[in-house]
Design a protein around this motif. Structure first.
Motif, PDB file in Angstrom:
ATOM      1  N   GLY A  62       0.885  -1.223   0.136  1.00 26.94           N
ATOM      2  CA  GLY A  62       0.161  -0.030  -0.202  1.00 26.94           C
ATOM      3  C   GLY A  62       0.970   1.252  -0.047  1.00 26.94           C
ATOM      4  O   GLY A  62       1.873   1.113   0.408  1.00 26.94           O
ATOM      5  N   LYS A  63       0.165   2.469  -0.484  1.00 28.16           N
ATOM      6  CA  LYS A  63       1.052   3.742  -0.455  1.00 28.16           C
ATOM      7  C   LYS A  63       1.102   4.240   0.816  1.00 28.16           C
ATOM      8  O   LYS A  63       2.314   4.774   1.072  1.00 28.16           O
ATOM      9  CB  LYS A  63       0.231   4.440  -1.100  1.00 28.16           C
ATOM     10  CG  LYS A  63      -0.078   4.483  -2.637  1.00 28.16           C
ATOM     11  CD  LYS A  63      -0.828   5.471  -3.564  1.00 28.16           C
ATOM     12  CE  LYS A  63      -0.938   4.869  -5.006  1.00 28.16           C
ATOM     13  NZ  LYS A  63      -1.859   5.780  -5.573  1.00 28.16           N
ATOM     14  N   ASN A  64       0.477   3.653   1.971  1.00 25.88           N
ATOM     15  CA  ASN A  64       0.668   4.239   3.377  1.00 25.88           C
ATOM     16  C   ASN A  64       1.538   3.240   4.135  1.00 25.88           C
ATOM     17  O   ASN A  64       1.773   3.361   5.389  1.00 25.88           O
ATOM     18  CB  ASN A  64      -0.751   3.969   4.107  1.00 25.88           C
ATOM     19  CG  ASN A  64      -1.324   2.720   4.433  1.00 25.88           C
ATOM     20  OD1 ASN A  64      -0.748   1.584   3.561  1.00 25.88           O
ATOM     21  ND2 ASN A  64      -2.318   2.362   4.854  1.00 25.88           N
ATOM     22  N   GLY A  65       2.347   2.482   3.383  1.00 24.49           N
ATOM     23  CA  GLY A  65       3.374   1.523   3.920  1.00 24.49           C
ATOM     24  C   GLY A  65       2.891   0.031   4.356  1.00 24.49           C
ATOM     25  O   GLY A  65       3.422  -0.907   4.829  1.00 24.49           O
ATOM     26  N   GLU A  66       1.540  -0.163   4.196  1.00 21.12           N
ATOM     27  CA  GLU A  66       1.231  -1.436   4.729  1.00 21.12           C
ATOM     28  C   GLU A  66       1.374  -2.519   3.506  1.00 21.12           C
ATOM     29  O   GLU A  66       1.394  -2.247   2.512  1.00 21.12           O
ATOM     30  CB  GLU A  66      -0.774  -1.343   4.729  1.00 21.12           C
ATOM     31  CG  GLU A  66      -1.277  -2.390   5.220  1.00 21.12           C
ATOM     32  CD  GLU A  66      -2.667  -2.348   5.154  1.00 21.12           C
ATOM     33  OE1 GLU A  66      -3.449  -3.187   5.950  1.00 21.12           O
ATOM     34  OE2 GLU A  66      -3.242  -1.817   4.373  1.00 21.12           O
ATOM     35  N   THR A  67       1.518  -3.664   4.159  1.00 21.42           N
ATOM     36  CA  THR A  67       2.018  -4.884   3.293  1.00 21.42           C
ATOM     37  C   THR A  67       0.778  -5.886   3.516  1.00 21.42           C
ATOM     38  O   THR A  67       0.755  -6.200   4.851  1.00 21.42           O
ATOM     39  CB  THR A  67       3.342  -5.293   3.321  1.00 21.42           C
ATOM     40  OG1 THR A  67       4.509  -4.264   3.090  1.00 21.42           O
ATOM     41  CG2 THR A  67       3.513  -6.758   2.473  1.00 21.42           C
ATOM     42  N   ARG A  68       0.214  -6.291   2.676  1.00 17.00           N
ATOM     43  CA  ARG A  68      -0.749  -7.463   2.670  1.00 17.00           C
ATOM     44  C   ARG A  68      -0.356  -8.706   1.907  1.00 17.00           C
ATOM     45  O   ARG A  68       0.184  -8.625   0.649  1.00 17.00           O
ATOM     46  CB  ARG A  68      -2.179  -6.942   2.418  1.00 17.00           C
ATOM     47  CG  ARG A  68      -2.881  -5.888   3.344  1.00 17.00           C
ATOM     48  CD  ARG A  68      -4.096  -5.641   2.838  1.00 17.00           C
ATOM     49  NE  ARG A  68      -5.011  -6.378   2.921  1.00 17.00           N
ATOM     50  CZ  ARG A  68      -6.276  -6.213   2.575  1.00 17.00           C
ATOM     51  NH1 ARG A  68      -6.641  -4.999   2.132  1.00 17.00           N
ATOM     52  NH2 ARG A  68      -7.205  -7.264   2.597  1.00 17.00           N
TER      53      ARG A  68
END
Length: 124
Positions: free
Chosen positions: A86-92
């Motif tokens: 994610g652009k917010n640094g979240e990784t799924r």
């Protein structure tokens, strides 16, 4: 008396089935494509045999995940690992077979038309 017990048991089973399906739906976290930076896909156990998803592939995967049909709890050996950054640094991280995905638990969702396998073959 036997009919009452039978009807009660059938009603109980119906409630359990409905509950399992609604839980599966609740376990899915939708992906907002606008917040996706990039996606990657790798063969499980062979992470060096992976690739970055194109924007159109990431968008289609997002759409299919959000619309996937829940099938409840299931166990499988993941053939593919899919990572969405994610652009917010979240990784799924998702585990997948040719057409089934799950994230962080064993609630499974079916993506139509063996989409995951198709993407893999297009990039090999």
């Amino acid at each position: 008396m036997k009919k009452l017990i039978l009807h009660t048991a059938l009603a109980f089973i119906a409630v359990l089935c409905a509950s399992a399906l609604s839980e599966a739906t609740q376990e899915r976290r939708v992906i907002d494509f606008e917040s996706v930076q990039c996606g990657e896909m790798a063969h499980n156990g062979k992470e060096d045999e992976g690739f970055r998803l194109s924007n159109s592939q990431a968008q289609e995967l997002t759409k299919r995940w959000n619309q996937a049909r829940p099938i409840g709890l299931c166990k499988f050996f993941a053939k593919y690992i899919i990572i969405v950054h994610g652009k917010n640094g979240e990784t799924r991280t998702f585990r997948a077979t040719e057409n089934t995905m799950k994230e962080g638990n064993d609630y499974c969702f079916v993506l139509e038309d063996r989409y995951i396998e198709t993407v893999w073959k297009l990039n090999q």
